[in-house]
Write an enzyme that holds these catalytic residues in place. Structure first.
Site, PDB file in Angstrom:
ATOM      1  N   TYR A  44       0.858  -1.179   0.000  1.00  0.00           N
ATOM      2  CA  TYR A  44       0.000   0.000   0.000  1.00  0.00           C
ATOM      3  C   TYR A  44       0.897   1.232   0.000  1.00  0.00           C
ATOM      4  O   TYR A  44       1.471   1.603   1.021  1.00  0.00           O
ATOM      5  CB  TYR A  44      -0.887   0.034   1.245  1.00  0.00           C
ATOM      6  CG  TYR A  44      -1.945  -1.034   1.335  1.00  0.00           C
ATOM      7  CD1 TYR A  44      -2.277  -1.838   0.246  1.00  0.00           C
ATOM      8  CD2 TYR A  44      -2.636  -1.242   2.529  1.00  0.00           C
ATOM      9  CE1 TYR A  44      -3.258  -2.809   0.344  1.00  0.00           C
ATOM     10  CE2 TYR A  44      -3.626  -2.206   2.634  1.00  0.00           C
ATOM     11  CZ  TYR A  44      -3.930  -2.994   1.546  1.00  0.00           C
ATOM     12  OH  TYR A  44      -4.905  -3.954   1.664  1.00  0.00           O
ATOM     13  N   PRO A 194     -16.128  -4.465   2.882  1.00  0.00           N
ATOM     14  CA  PRO A 194     -17.336  -4.711   3.676  1.00  0.00           C
ATOM     15  C   PRO A 194     -18.501  -3.798   3.303  1.00  0.00           C
ATOM     16  O   PRO A 194     -19.648  -4.103   3.625  1.00  0.00           O
ATOM     17  CB  PRO A 194     -16.881  -4.462   5.113  1.00  0.00           C
ATOM     18  CG  PRO A 194     -15.741  -3.504   4.978  1.00  0.00           C
ATOM     19  CD  PRO A 194     -15.045  -3.916   3.716  1.00  0.00           C
TER      20      PRO A 194
END
Length: 274
Positions: A44, A194
């Site tokens: 990342y 999610p």
């Protein structure tokens, strides 16, 4: 409730954050809200998320679990490239150690599959490299990311797998039976995307339940995950302090059986079961 750091670097998970001070403040607020689980990866940025975690939170609280991922690298053009060679995994583990500033990684998730989900490849060679590093004391626990149930069953014969991280939310439900199997084994399940990922969750039924309980649709979607199974750990990510607090307030929402039944009826069409 935990926190995922994928949104902390710049656009497309590349380069430094737009506002470094804000990113550091969000990480500190994660702990202030009571979280003890942060999900990250050294690809990342690359390196950006881990370096921000170290600057914001080191020395780390004794109960903080930082889970990272290996199996991908970033090209100079920002592209996402698979690298599960022994050399690549060794390098990734050592880069995570260096950028987080730790002697051992709490959890390392082996990222398998491709951009569109799990594949059918064997996990043995890649997992063997992580087991070797675990024996050397550089990794405490091993998990899997983006894997099929068959790959998990292969992996658990080779190592103690403590968690699985796959895409799962109200409308992406292919892992329903897999989650139940993992729960019976005491293995944590960490759903990524999610809130729908690149296609945010939108549903009249979700909005209706949200109105009933006096919360936002995103909060209800997270609350549904927390009630879905006792082994689910939520890691919704954000760069906004306000959104972070909203996400964490989802843990205070108790959905009735009727509300859960309504939310359970929201299922993505034409999904092939794994």
């Amino acid at each position: 409730m935990g926190y995922g750091t994928m949104q902390l670097p710049g656009p497309h998970v590349w380069g430094p954050p737009r506002d470094k001070d804000s990113a550091l403040a969000v990480l500190r607020e994660v702990l202030a809200l009571g979280a003890n689980h942060i999900d990250t990866a050294d690809f990342y940025g690359p390196h950006v998320s881990n370096q921000l975690i170290r600057e914001a939170l080191s020395p780390y609280p004794a109960d903080l679990v930082i889970a990272t991922k290996v199996g991908f690298i970033r090209g100079e053009d920002g592209s996402w490239q698979v690298d599960r060679t022994p050399e690549g995994l060794h390098r990734a583990v050592h880069e995570n150690l260096a950028n987080l500033g730790v002697d051992a990684l709490d959890v390392v998730n082996l990222r398998l599959g491709g951009p569109h989900g799990p594949d059918d490849n064997s996990v043995a060679e890649s997992l063997g490299t992580l087991v070797e590093l675990q024996r050397k004391g550089l990794i405490r626990h091993i998990g899997l990311s983006n894997v099929s149930a068959a790959q998990f069953h292969e992996a658990e014969s080779l190592a103690n797998i403590v968690c699985v991280q796959n895409q799962y939310n109200l409308v992406h439900r292919t892992d329903d039976s897999f989650i139940d199997t993992l729960a019976s084994k005491g293995v944590a399940y960490v759903p990524f995307f999610p809130l729908g990922g690149f296609s945010p969750l939108q549903s009249d039924l979700l909005s209706s339940v949200a109105n009933d309980v006096g919360a936002g649709p995103k909060q209800v979607a997270l609350a549904w995950l927390l009630q879905r199974s006792p082994n689910i750990l939520v890691i919704a990510g954000t760069t906004s302090m306000a959104h972070l607090r909203e996400n964490f307030s989802a843990a205070e929402i108790s959905l009735s059986s009727e509300h859960v039944a309504t939310l359970d009826s929201i299922v993505q069409k034409n999904v092939d079961p794994r």
